[in-house]
Design a protein around this motif. Structure first.
Motif, PDB file in Angstrom:
ATOM      1  N   SER A 103       0.806  -1.027  -0.077  1.00  0.00           N
ATOM      2  CA  SER A 103      -0.076  -0.214  -0.143  1.00  0.00           C
ATOM      3  C   SER A 103       0.896   1.395  -0.103  1.00  0.00           C
ATOM      4  N   GLY A 104       2.031   1.372   0.714  1.00  0.00           N
ATOM      5  CA  GLY A 104       2.780   2.262   0.875  1.00  0.00           C
ATOM      6  C   GLY A 104       3.626   2.710  -0.480  1.00  0.00           C
ATOM      7  N   LEU A 105       3.823   1.590  -1.167  1.00  0.00           N
ATOM      8  CA  LEU A 105       4.589   1.762  -2.428  1.00  0.00           C
ATOM      9  C   LEU A 105       3.765   2.449  -3.298  1.00  0.00           C
ATOM     10  N   GLY A 106       2.386   1.834  -3.569  1.00  0.00           N
ATOM     11  CA  GLY A 106       1.460   2.652  -4.333  1.00  0.00           C
ATOM     12  C   GLY A 106       1.360   3.769  -4.029  1.00  0.00           C
ATOM     13  N   SER A 107       1.232   4.349  -2.999  1.00  0.00           N
ATOM     14  CA  SER A 107       1.117   5.615  -2.478  1.00  0.00           C
ATOM     15  C   SER A 107       2.287   6.662  -2.849  1.00  0.00           C
ATOM     16  N   GLY A 108       3.518   5.904  -2.936  1.00  0.00           N
ATOM     17  CA  GLY A 108       4.800   6.425  -3.434  1.00  0.00           C
ATOM     18  C   GLY A 108       4.884   6.836  -4.822  1.00  0.00           C
ATOM     19  N   ALA A 109       3.860   5.858  -5.635  1.00  0.00           N
ATOM     20  CA  ALA A 109       3.826   6.200  -7.078  1.00  0.00           C
ATOM     21  C   ALA A 109       2.819   7.247  -7.524  1.00  0.00           C
ATOM     22  N   PHE A 110       2.061   7.193  -6.430  1.00  0.00           N
ATOM     23  CA  PHE A 110       0.780   8.261  -6.741  1.00  0.00           C
ATOM     24  C   PHE A 110       1.098   9.754  -6.772  1.00  0.00           C
ATOM     25  N   HIS A 111       1.829   9.858  -5.386  1.00  0.00           N
ATOM     26  CA  HIS A 111       2.051  11.348  -5.056  1.00  0.00           C
ATOM     27  C   HIS A 111       2.648  12.337  -6.175  1.00  0.00           C
ATOM     28  N   PRO A 112       3.952  11.765  -6.490  1.00  0.00           N
ATOM     29  CA  PRO A 112       4.538  12.595  -7.403  1.00  0.00           C
ATOM     30  C   PRO A 112       3.722  13.062  -8.576  1.00  0.00           C
ATOM     31  N   GLU A 113       3.168  12.224  -9.191  1.00  0.00           N
ATOM     32  CA  GLU A 113       2.200  12.171 -10.438  1.00  0.00           C
ATOM     33  C   GLU A 113       1.166  13.383 -10.025  1.00  0.00           C
ATOM     34  N   ALA A 114       0.637  12.853  -9.174  1.00  0.00           N
ATOM     35  CA  ALA A 114      -0.659  13.785  -8.705  1.00  0.00           C
ATOM     36  C   ALA A 114      -0.338  15.276  -8.320  1.00  0.00           C
TER      37      ALA A 114
END
Length: 387
Positions: A103-114
């Motif tokens: 879950s944390g890894l997915g959050s890491g991918a989401f934040h910079p792009e968002a």
């Protein structure tokens, strides 16, 4: 400003942070009882979630600055929400850590792009756009504690499977703006390569340290205040979770106000005042409870988190050539530092007691206020831009 895009980014940020930084600390008492953990093991769950997000966000951000990929926006949110939902099926502590880390890894991918997408859609209202985006995240964090009575009184950890619904909603939101984001991403990358100004690495390093101190304040309150009020004042966990919600909700209001002001005032000053104004409330918090505690938590949450959007925009100002990296460092590293702080505070709680944790929390805004004095004032840059 493309308002619909910015608000959609804020909504997707709310869902992402609800299932990561919102729910994971709030689930700590439930995980503790279900798996028979001590404070250190319980805080390790938070560390795995936060640290995987922290390490991956700057990496994803640097990667996005060099080779942007629009598909990371929906896939990141899918992974963060699905990872938490699967943790409801974990048969043991090790698999629980694995699902939380996913879950944390997915959050890491989401934040910079968002965050990059929000920057692209902001037009000349960078502070307001980031405020909307960050309030979405803070709202998700604040809603997490309110979910706890559902799991404590009704479903237990298996109720986390209901968060597959969040997965579906998140995909719907991100796919709504995906075509626009994909089509404009390459043009934005070209503009970043042509931008004037140099990255100020030293100033960003100091800024990240202040963000770490702020993050430790937030995680210290969110994770350990329920335990502290239960053991010292006999408050039930479902009531102390409401106190946590109030603290984070006040922070969401502060985040919006701070971001709005950052379009008009120097960001360094806003950050400095947010830290300095937090000091009296952090000093009083360990010694009060009940209604008085609420009177302390509301302004404390408002001031300490009022710089949330400000630090993102400020870092993008200091790193004009690496917008996504700036977001990854300010959002990601701060979150990961919160996980490290959780383990640090958990160890202190096991060996020195919960009260010692709150003594440490008293000092953090003071250190942040002092360090913020040494950050470069962006007033001159603002004056040059407006002229």
């Amino acid at each position: 400003m493309r308002r619909s895009t910015v608000w959609t980014m804020g909504g997707s940020h709310m869902l992402n942070d609800l299932v990561t930084t919102g729910l994971v600390p709030s689930l700590a008492p439930l995980f503790m009882k279900t798996y028979h953990l001590d404070y250190t093991q319980t805080s390790l769950i938070v560390l795995c979630s936060y640290l995987t997000s922290s390490i991956s966000q700057p990496i994803f951000g640097l990667f996005a600055d060099k080779s942007p990929h629009a598909w990371l926006l929906p896939v990141g949110l899918l992974t963060s929400s699905l990872g938490l939902a699967l943790s409801g099926l974990a048969p043991n502590f090790l698999l629980l850590l694995l699902f939380v880390s996913l879950s944390g890894l997915g959050s890491g991918a989401f934040h910079p792009e968002a965050s990059r997408g929000t920057h692209m859609a902001a037009g000349n209202s960078k502070g307001l756009a980031q405020a909307i985006f960050q309030v979405g995240g803070n709202s998700g964090q604040a809603l997490g504690p309110l979910m706890m009575p559902i799991f404590l009184l009704a479903t237990g950890v298996h109720g986390l499977l209901w968060f597959t619904i969040v997965t579906a909603i998140g995909l719907g939101l991100t796919m709504r703006i995906y075509p626009w984001y994909r089509d404009n991403l390459n043009l934005h990358g070209k503009r970043m390569r042509e931008v004037e100004g140099q990255n100020q690495v030293g100033a960003v390093t100091l800024l990240v340290i202040i963000i770490v101190l702020r993050s430790w304040c937030q995680i210290g309150i969110s994770l350990f205040m329920p335990f502290y009020y239960e053991h010292h004042f006999g408050m039930k966990l479902n009531m102390s979770d409401k106190f946590t919600f109030i603290f984070l909700a006040a922070g969401a209001v502060g985040t919006f106000v701070g971001g709005l002001l950052s379009d008009r005032l120097p960001k360094q000053r806003i950050l400095m005042y947010s830290m300095l104004c937090s000091i009296p409330f952090s000093l009083a918090l360990p010694f009060v409870h009940g209604a008085v505690a609420l009177l302390i938590l509301i302004p404390f949450g408002f001031f300490i988190l009022s710089s949330f959007a400000v630090t993102v925009v400020y870092a993008q100002h200091l790193l004009p050539r690496n917008i996504s990296l700036a977001s990854g460092l300010t959002i990601g590293f701060g979150v990961g530092a919160g996980g490290i702080g959780a383990v640090f505070f958990g160890t202190i709680s096991d060996h020195l007691g919960l009260l010692t944790v709150f003594y440490v929390l008293m000092v953090l805004p003071i250190l942040g206020g002092i360090l913020s004095l040494f950050l470069p004032n962006d007033a001159k840059a603002r004056a040059t831009t407006h002229s």
